[in-house]
Design an enzyme around this catalytic site. Structure first.
Site, PDB file in Angstrom:
ATOM      1  N   ASP A 175       1.196  -7.670   2.288  1.00  0.00           N
ATOM      2  CA  ASP A 175       1.347  -6.237   2.019  1.00  0.00           C
ATOM      3  C   ASP A 175       2.814  -5.827   1.825  1.00  0.00           C
ATOM      4  O   ASP A 175       3.399  -5.176   2.686  1.00  0.00           O
ATOM      5  CB  ASP A 175       0.699  -5.458   3.176  1.00  0.00           C
ATOM      6  CG  ASP A 175       0.344  -4.036   2.802  1.00  0.00           C
ATOM      7  OD1 ASP A 175       0.887  -3.539   1.796  1.00  0.00           O
ATOM      8  OD2 ASP A 175      -0.464  -3.415   3.509  1.00  0.00           O
TER       9      ASP A 175
ATOM     10  N   HIS B 281       0.821  -1.221   0.000  1.00  0.00           N
ATOM     11  CA  HIS B 281       0.000   0.000   0.000  1.00  0.00           C
ATOM     12  C   HIS B 281       0.848   1.260   0.000  1.00  0.00           C
ATOM     13  O   HIS B 281       0.354   2.334  -0.326  1.00  0.00           O
ATOM     14  CB  HIS B 281      -1.067  -0.021   1.114  1.00  0.00           C
ATOM     15  CG  HIS B 281      -0.591   0.312   2.497  1.00  0.00           C
ATOM     16  ND1 HIS B 281      -0.293  -0.649   3.438  1.00  0.00           N
ATOM     17  CD2 HIS B 281      -0.392   1.493   3.113  1.00  0.00           C
ATOM     18  CE1 HIS B 281       0.063  -0.066   4.571  1.00  0.00           C
ATOM     19  NE2 HIS B 281       0.021   1.231   4.397  1.00  0.00           N
TER      20      HIS B 281
ATOM     21  N   SER C  51       3.930   2.119   8.546  1.00  0.00           N
ATOM     22  CA  SER C  51       3.744   1.157   7.471  1.00  0.00           C
ATOM     23  C   SER C  51       5.056   0.915   6.759  1.00  0.00           C
ATOM     24  O   SER C  51       5.750   1.860   6.374  1.00  0.00           O
ATOM     25  CB  SER C  51       2.734   1.680   6.460  1.00  0.00           C
ATOM     26  OG  SER C  51       1.463   1.298   6.872  1.00  0.00           O
TER      27      SER C  51
HETATM   28  N1  ARG Z   1      -4.849   0.566   7.660  1.00  0.00           N
HETATM   29  C1  ARG Z   1      -3.559   0.588   7.036  1.00  0.00           C
HETATM   30  C2  ARG Z   1      -2.977   1.984   7.162  1.00  0.00           C
HETATM   31  O1  ARG Z   1      -3.456   2.797   7.859  1.00  0.00           O
HETATM   32  C3  ARG Z   1      -3.591   0.100   5.629  1.00  0.00           C
HETATM   33  C4  ARG Z   1      -4.265   0.974   4.649  1.00  0.00           C
HETATM   34  C5  ARG Z   1      -4.263   0.467   3.226  1.00  0.00           C
HETATM   35  N2  ARG Z   1      -5.143  -0.656   3.021  1.00  0.00           N
HETATM   36  C6  ARG Z   1      -6.469  -0.578   2.715  1.00  0.00           C
HETATM   37  N3  ARG Z   1      -7.148  -1.694   2.606  1.00  0.00           N
HETATM   38  N4  ARG Z   1      -7.080   0.552   2.517  1.00  0.00           N
HETATM   39  O2  ARG Z   1      -2.476   2.685   6.410  1.00  0.00           O
HETATM   40  N1  GLU Z   2      -1.286   1.341   7.618  1.00  0.00           N
HETATM   41  C1  GLU Z   2      -0.684   2.350   8.452  1.00  0.00           C
HETATM   42  C2  GLU Z   2       0.347   3.172   7.680  1.00  0.00           C
HETATM   43  O1  GLU Z   2       0.185   3.407   6.514  1.00  0.00           O
HETATM   44  C3  GLU Z   2      -0.142   1.707   9.649  1.00  0.00           C
HETATM   45  C4  GLU Z   2      -1.275   1.383  10.512  1.00  0.00           C
HETATM   46  C5  GLU Z   2      -1.345   2.258  11.708  1.00  0.00           C
HETATM   47  O2  GLU Z   2      -1.930   3.346  11.683  1.00  0.00           O
HETATM   48  O3  GLU Z   2      -0.769   1.794  12.705  1.00  0.00           O
HETATM   49  O4  GLU Z   2       1.271   3.696   8.215  1.00  0.00           O
END
Ligand code: ARG
Ligand code: GLU
Length: 721
Positions: free
Chosen positions: A223, A87, A655
């Site tokens: 990921d 991502h 991330s």
């Molecule tokens: N929750 C994760 C973060 O905050 C992954 C986001 C990307 N993935 C998604 N399915 N939208 O960034």
């Molecule tokens: N997916 C998040 C990022 O892009 C990490 C998840 C979180 O917020 O801990 O950094």
């Protein structure tokens, strides 16, 4: 489990401070030896502090980068090979994807360095050194200065110091406040701009579970994506050139093939973005009662409309998948955050701290004089700020984010073109606007946008925000359209050029001052002007007073909380600087009667697989490997590990961060948190907060067995015992 909860509650009640609890915190690497190293060793770490972060010699920090603008990445070979999340690389993978070569869907693997793809605008940032510059930054600051004078004085000092720090080098320096301006640190960085795409798994692996599983455990997302950093012949940063060579990093991570078990030490080393752990109760109340409910509701409406249209039309699915993922990500996080804060009774916990504070300052006349007004002032300023908080939330979520407003905004500079504007300047602006328009129309579906605008702007914005904080376009709707929202909507969408690519292209042809005037009359441009001028001339300007007051109060409140904590060290809130998080692999109980194991495997992917659900489809090749159990050296006892969780206190920006074992070997890549733990940006709970890591063995299995890119595996240092 239960026992642990009680003891932590007791500690919190007795000390009254949300001080350091097990595994909470994101620590400054420079201070590791001083504050954390003994504790880390007690918890299993086998490295010295110097091996993790050193001023003088190579250390783990030299293998870590800021990837792009908001993620972390790390070097995993002596030839500049880098790994980060899928991502995080998504935009770059997408930019190389076409209908014929759909890398996003099918994955991409360069089978030699020649095949690696150049990414315009992508950079990675290495930290060369960091330094405590508090005394230098604050040298000329006095107690009697106004907040504004203080800010100006600090800015001048920062400008001078950063300039001096990099004089005669190709480095870049930045100074950031810590502990709400009680301390300052300087970071000297080296930025590489030739970063090429090496590989990415198919989205059905790299994004497996999609938004359905986002923020959730048990998780099965592969990921990751891989890039390579290039340098000039002297191993220095250089703009892309075919003569550039793979960068030889000072340090790269060895990769653990050993696996982990419950209770094992892990640490995360990366760039956490923002946390707010030291807010007063009034701020937490404002998040819980104003911001989160409204923002969640707005986004829910947007998502419902997008989802319905995406389900009805495959083209709309492609056009809006990235947009809806972006909207859904924070939406879901806020829902989890609010639930978690309520479950923790966060407001009352903060109030208890504030009560202790009152007792603490009452003890002593000097403190009384200094602090008896602090909470009263906080309350006053948060009360005054409340209407602005609501108004700014709507400006951001329901105004500025509307598609027509955004595209009109990207034409903003063209409106200033005059007869005397040099042609070269005009050409530049036109080229920029044309670029924005091309990107916009590629992913624009008018009916979807119009439904969102009608619901979110014309209904929610108008009905939930007091008149004096609304864009003045609503006054025009009331007078010129007699309050008939539908009529205005017809006028806007009927008359603007911004819904029609041909009209926009034509408009940009031979652009001149007379066209600038025409632009000002476009109803979408008028809408944009109304929305931004509300923000700049009113919301931002007027709320600044209270925000500045709060900044200054927070500086005091932060230093008080540190003083009250006595010998307990409070970590500084995240500010997108390099930090160390440590904890252990651990299970948890999300709800009564439910227990989550800390590991997932390929079996779990196969349980979820459902070709009818978009998020749960997998490539046939993965199925085959599963059926034949062809896991090579990456499987364990006939199973393929996929993800694991631990108690590391992470946040957005982490991330892609390396998750390391007690010897500093790479166990995997951080990519998410669990839903029950997303309140950890405001209040950490050791029983519920888990960071989610992609097991590196699953990533390597995909590279080797699924993609057949075994030449990349040969570049790595795999550690077996
Ligand atoms: N929750 C994760 C973060 O905050 C992954 C986001 C990307 N993935 C998604 N399915 N939208 O960034
Ligand atoms: N997916 C998040 C990022 O892009 C990490 C998840 C979180 O917020 O801990 O950094």
């Amino acid at each position: 489990m239960i026992k642990r909860i009680t003891s932590i509650l007791l500690i919190a009640l007795v000390t009254g401070i949300s001080g350091l609890r097990a595994d909470e915190g994101m620590w400054i690497p420079l201070l590791l030896e001083k504050y954390n190293h003994a504790d880390m060793q007690a918890k299993g770490l086998r490295l010295s502090a110097e091996e993790i972060f050193s001023i003088n010699q190579t250390s783990l920090k030299d293998a870590i980068v800021i990837f792009g603008g908001g993620c972390t990445g790390e070097l995993i070979s002596d030839q500049g090979l880098l790994i980060t999340n899928h991502h995080c690389g998504y935009g770059n993978i997408q930019s190389h994807s076409t209908l014929e070569n759909d890398y996003l869907t099918n994955g991409f693997w360069a089978m030699s360095q020649k095949e690696e793809l150049v990414n315009k605008g992508l950079k990675v940032t290495f930290l060369v050194r960091m330094e405590d510059v508090t005394s230098k930054v604050l040298a000329k600051v006095t107690d009697t200065m106004s907040e504004k004078e203080r800010q100006q004085t600090i800015k001048t000092a920062i400008d001078t110091l950063t300039k001096q720090a990099v004089e005669g080098t190709h480095y870049k320096a930045i100074i950031k406040p810590f502990y709400y301006g009680n301390e300052y640190y300087m970071f000297v960085n080296e930025v590489f701009t030739d970063v090429r795409l090496v590989g990415a798994p198919p989205s059905a692996i790299g994004k497996f579970g999609g938004d359905t599983d986002n923020w959730m455990w048990p998780r099965h997302t592969g990921d990751f994506s891989m890039f390579r950093v290039y340098a000039d012949k002297d191993n220095k940063p250089a703009a892309y050139s075919k003569d550039n060579v793979p960068y030889k990093p000072k340090k790269h991570f060895s990769i653990s093939m050993k696996g982990i078990k419950k209770g094992d030490f892990t640490m995360v080393y990366g760039y956490p973005g923002t946390t707010q752990e030291y807010l007063p109760s009034y701020a937490v109340e404002s998040i819980l009662n104003i911001s989160n409910p409204h923002k969640i509701n707005i986004r829910e409406n947007i998502l419902d409309i997008m989802k319905a249209d995406m389900n009805a039309d495959p083209l709309v699915r492609i056009q809006y998948s990235s947009k809806s993922a972006r909207v859904a990500n924070a939406w879901k996080k806020w829902i989890g955050e609010s639930r978690g804060l309520k479950r923790l009774d966060a407001v009352n916990k903060k109030k208890a701290i504030e009560k202790d504070f009152e007792e603490w300052f009452s003890e002593n006349a000097d403190r009384r004089k200094k602090y008896s007004h602090l909470m009263i002032d906080f309350k006053k300023n948060y009360d005054e700020l409340a209407p602005y908080t609501l108004a700014i939330d709507y400006f951001m979520e329901a105004g500025y984010s509307m598609e027509l407003v955004k595209i009109a905004a990207s034409f903003g500079r063209l409106s200033s073109v005059k007869k005397e504007t040099p042609q070269a300047d005009i050409d530049k602006m036109v080229a920029q606007a044309q670029g924005s328009a091309n990107g916009f129309f590629k992913n624009y579906n008018l009916p979807t946008d119009r439904k969102i605008f009608s619901k979110v702007f014309l209904d929610l914005y108008y009905n939930n925000v007091p008149q004096e904080f609304q864009p003045d376009i609503f006054r025009k709707i009331e007078t010129k359209f007699k309050g008939d929202m539908q009529k205005y909507e017809e006028y806007l969408y009927g008359k603007t050029m911004f819904t029609d690519q041909e009209k926009v292209n034509k408009f940009l042809e031979s652009f001149s001052a007379s066209k600038a005037k025409k632009l000002m009359k476009d109803p979408a441009f008028e809408l944009y002007m109304s929305v931004v001028s509300l923000y700049h001339q009113k919301l931002n300007k007027q709320s600044r007073v209270y925000k500045n007051n709060i900044d200054s109060l927070m500086r005091t409140w932060m230093s008080v909380q540190r003083e009250m904590a006595e010998d307990k060290i409070l970590f500084p809130d995240a500010n997108f600087t390099l930090r160390i998080h440590y904890g252990q692999v651990d299970d948890y109980e999300p709800r009564d009667g439910v227990h989550y194991e800390p590991f997932t495997t390929l079996e779990g992917i196969m349980e979820k697989v459902n070709p009818d659900i978009y998020d749960y489809d997998v490539p046939e090749r993965l199925n085959e490997l599963y059926k034949t159990k062809d896991y090579g050296q990456y499987g364990v006892n006939g199973k393929m590990p996929v993800c694991f969780i631990a108690t590391n206190h992470t946040t957005g920006g982490n991330s892609g961060s390396p998750v390391l074992d007690a010897d500093g070997n790479l166990l995997g890549l951080n990519f998410d948190r669990n839903w029950e733990g997303t309140m950890s940006d405001i209040m950490y709970d050791p029983d519920m907060c888990r960071n989610i890591t992609l097991d590196i063995r699953y990533a390597l299995f995909i590279v080797d067995k699924l993609a057949g890119a075994s030449h990349l595996i040969k570049e790595l240092d795999l550690v077996y015992n």
